[in-house]
Design a protein around this motif. Structure first.
Motif, short mmCIF file in Angstrom:
data_model
loop_
_atom_site.label_atom_id
_atom_site.label_comp_id
_atom_site.label_asym_id
_atom_site.label_seq_id
_atom_site.Cartn_x
_atom_site.Cartn_y
_atom_site.Cartn_z
N GLU A 84 0.82 -1.20 0.00
CA GLU A 84 0.00 0.00 0.00
C GLU A 84 0.86 1.26 0.00
O GLU A 84 0.33 2.36 -0.12
N GLU A 85 2.16 1.10 0.16
CA GLU A 85 3.06 2.25 0.23
C GLU A 85 3.46 2.71 -1.17
O GLU A 85 3.54 1.91 -2.10
N THR A 86 3.71 4.00 -1.29
CA THR A 86 4.09 4.60 -2.57
C THR A 86 5.60 4.81 -2.60
O THR A 86 6.16 5.48 -1.72
N LEU A 87 6.27 4.23 -3.59
CA LEU A 87 7.71 4.44 -3.76
C LEU A 87 7.97 5.86 -4.23
O LEU A 87 7.18 6.45 -4.96
N VAL A 88 9.11 6.42 -3.81
CA VAL A 88 9.50 7.78 -4.21
C VAL A 88 10.89 7.72 -4.82
O VAL A 88 11.84 7.32 -4.15
N ARG A 89 11.00 8.09 -6.10
CA ARG A 89 12.30 8.14 -6.76
C ARG A 89 12.92 9.52 -6.55
O ARG A 89 12.27 10.53 -6.74
N LEU A 90 14.21 9.53 -6.17
CA LEU A 90 14.89 10.76 -5.82
C LEU A 90 16.29 10.78 -6.42
O LEU A 90 16.95 9.74 -6.48
N THR A 91 16.73 11.95 -6.85
CA THR A 91 18.15 12.15 -7.12
C THR A 91 18.83 12.47 -5.80
O THR A 91 18.17 12.86 -4.83
N PRO A 92 20.14 12.30 -5.71
CA PRO A 92 20.83 12.65 -4.45
C PRO A 92 20.59 14.09 -4.02
O PRO A 92 20.45 14.37 -2.83
N GLU A 93 20.52 15.02 -5.00
CA GLU A 93 20.28 16.41 -4.62
C GLU A 93 18.86 16.62 -4.11
O GLU A 93 18.62 17.46 -3.23
N GLU A 94 17.89 15.86 -4.63
CA GLU A 94 16.52 15.96 -4.11
C GLU A 94 16.45 15.43 -2.68
O GLU A 94 15.72 15.98 -1.84
N LEU A 95 17.21 14.37 -2.41
CA LEU A 95 17.27 13.86 -1.03
C LEU A 95 17.87 14.91 -0.11
O LEU A 95 17.41 15.10 1.02
N ALA A 96 18.92 15.61 -0.60
CA ALA A 96 19.53 16.67 0.20
C ALA A 96 18.53 17.79 0.48
O ALA A 96 18.56 18.41 1.54
N ASP A 97 17.62 18.05 -0.45
CA ASP A 97 16.59 19.07 -0.22
C ASP A 97 15.66 18.66 0.92
O ASP A 97 15.19 19.51 1.68
N TYR A 98 15.38 17.36 1.03
CA TYR A 98 14.50 16.89 2.11
C TYR A 98 15.16 17.03 3.48
O TYR A 98 14.50 17.39 4.45
N PHE A 99 16.47 16.72 3.54
CA PHE A 99 17.11 16.61 4.86
C PHE A 99 18.26 17.59 5.06
O PHE A 99 18.88 17.58 6.12
N GLU A 100 18.58 18.40 4.05
CA GLU A 100 19.59 19.45 4.15
C GLU A 100 20.89 18.89 4.72
O GLU A 100 21.40 17.90 4.23
N SER A 101 21.43 19.52 5.77
CA SER A 101 22.74 19.12 6.29
C SER A 101 22.73 17.73 6.92
O SER A 101 23.79 17.15 7.19
N GLU A 102 21.53 17.18 7.17
CA GLU A 102 21.44 15.85 7.78
C GLU A 102 21.64 14.73 6.76
O GLU A 102 21.74 13.56 7.14
N ALA A 103 21.70 15.08 5.47
CA ALA A 103 21.89 14.06 4.43
C ALA A 103 23.38 13.73 4.31
O ALA A 103 24.02 13.97 3.29
N THR A 104 23.92 13.15 5.39
CA THR A 104 25.34 12.82 5.44
C THR A 104 25.58 11.39 4.95
O THR A 104 24.64 10.58 4.90
N PRO A 105 26.83 11.07 4.60
CA PRO A 105 27.13 9.69 4.17
C PRO A 105 26.75 8.66 5.23
O PRO A 105 26.26 7.58 4.91
N GLU A 106 26.97 9.01 6.52
CA GLU A 106 26.65 8.06 7.59
C GLU A 106 25.15 7.79 7.65
O GLU A 106 24.71 6.63 7.77
N ASN A 107 24.35 8.85 7.58
CA ASN A 107 22.90 8.67 7.63
C ASN A 107 22.39 7.95 6.38
O ASN A 107 21.46 7.14 6.47
N LEU A 108 22.98 8.26 5.23
CA LEU A 108 22.58 7.58 4.00
C LEU A 108 22.87 6.09 4.09
O LEU A 108 22.04 5.26 3.71
N SER A 109 24.04 5.75 4.64
CA SER A 109 24.38 4.33 4.79
C SER A 109 23.40 3.62 5.71
O SER A 109 23.00 2.48 5.47
N GLN A 110 22.99 4.31 6.80
CA GLN A 110 22.02 3.72 7.73
C GLN A 110 20.67 3.51 7.05
O GLN A 110 20.02 2.48 7.24
#
Length: 211
Positions: A84-110
């Motif tokens: 029932e969930e909707t997939l969301v396709r994102l470029t890395p820069e779009e992901l950075a827009d969602y989370f700003e400075s929190e879009a770190t390599p460590e958080n991405l790996s998690q």
């Protein structure tokens, strides 16, 4: 390489430097000719966008490593089970827009390890629009993304236990019912119990004490 640099609007020396840093995959070679494709161009544009947002080349290199170590979307979805969930396709820069400075390599790996994110070529796929929006809202309210992901890992374990409980009930007592008929009932029970628990914990310091 000259054609790729021209299409991306960067000097040829920049393309060479990115290749040396491992930010670009090697080209496909036919004899002495090196062929670059749209994936190389997309990566160059992604690097440019992330640099504009204040990321360093070292940070971008770490992001690229995390992306390439992530599971492919086909591995995560497996046999394309209904959801029932909707997939969301994102470029890395779009992901950075969602989370700003929190879009770190460590958080991405998690996020990749938990299964919130998967890779699809040069892009990312988030497994749930609702989880993405809720995670972003929590971060913008001051909750570190690392804490959101840690909580998500715990919630995943509890949700799996709840799903196992309800699946066992349904298989035992309603073996002929279609899963789609009973799934909303299980969700309603969980949502109601969670709502009551939140009333208790978040309202603990408000109003008169309850027995």
């Amino acid at each position: 390489m000259e054609e790729l640099a021209s299409a991306a609007g960067v000097p040829v020396r920049t393309v060479r430097y990115y290749r040396e840093r491992g930010l670009l995959h090697p080209p496909r070679r036919e004899g002495r000719i090196a062929w670059y494709d749209e994936h190389h161009l997309a990566r160059l544009r992604t690097i440019a966008a992330l640099l504009e947002r204040g990321h360093t080349l070292n940070g971008i290199a770490d992001l690229a490593t995390a992306l390439e170590s992530g599971r492919e979307i086909s591995d995560v979805l497996g046999v394309a089970a209904p959801t029932e969930e909707t997939l969301v396709r994102l470029t890395p820069e779009e992901l950075a827009d969602y989370f700003e400075s929190e879009a770190t390599p460590e958080n991405l790996s998690q996020a990749l390890a938990i299964g919130y994110l998967a890779t699809d070529g040069d892009n990312l796929v988030h497994m749930s629009r609702r989880l993405l929006d809720a995670s972003s809202a929590l971060v913008h309210r001051g909750v570190p993304l690392s804490a959101v992901l840690a909580a998500g890992r715990e919630v995943r374990a509890h949700a799996d236990a709840l799903a196992t409980l309800f699946a066992g009930l349904l298989r035992t007592y309603t073996p002929d019912a279609a899963p789609g008929e009973l799934r909303p009932l299980a969700r309603s029970v969980v949502e109601a119990e969670l709502s009551l628990a939140l009333d208790h914990h978040l309202g603990a310091g408000e109003g008169p004490a309850r027995d």
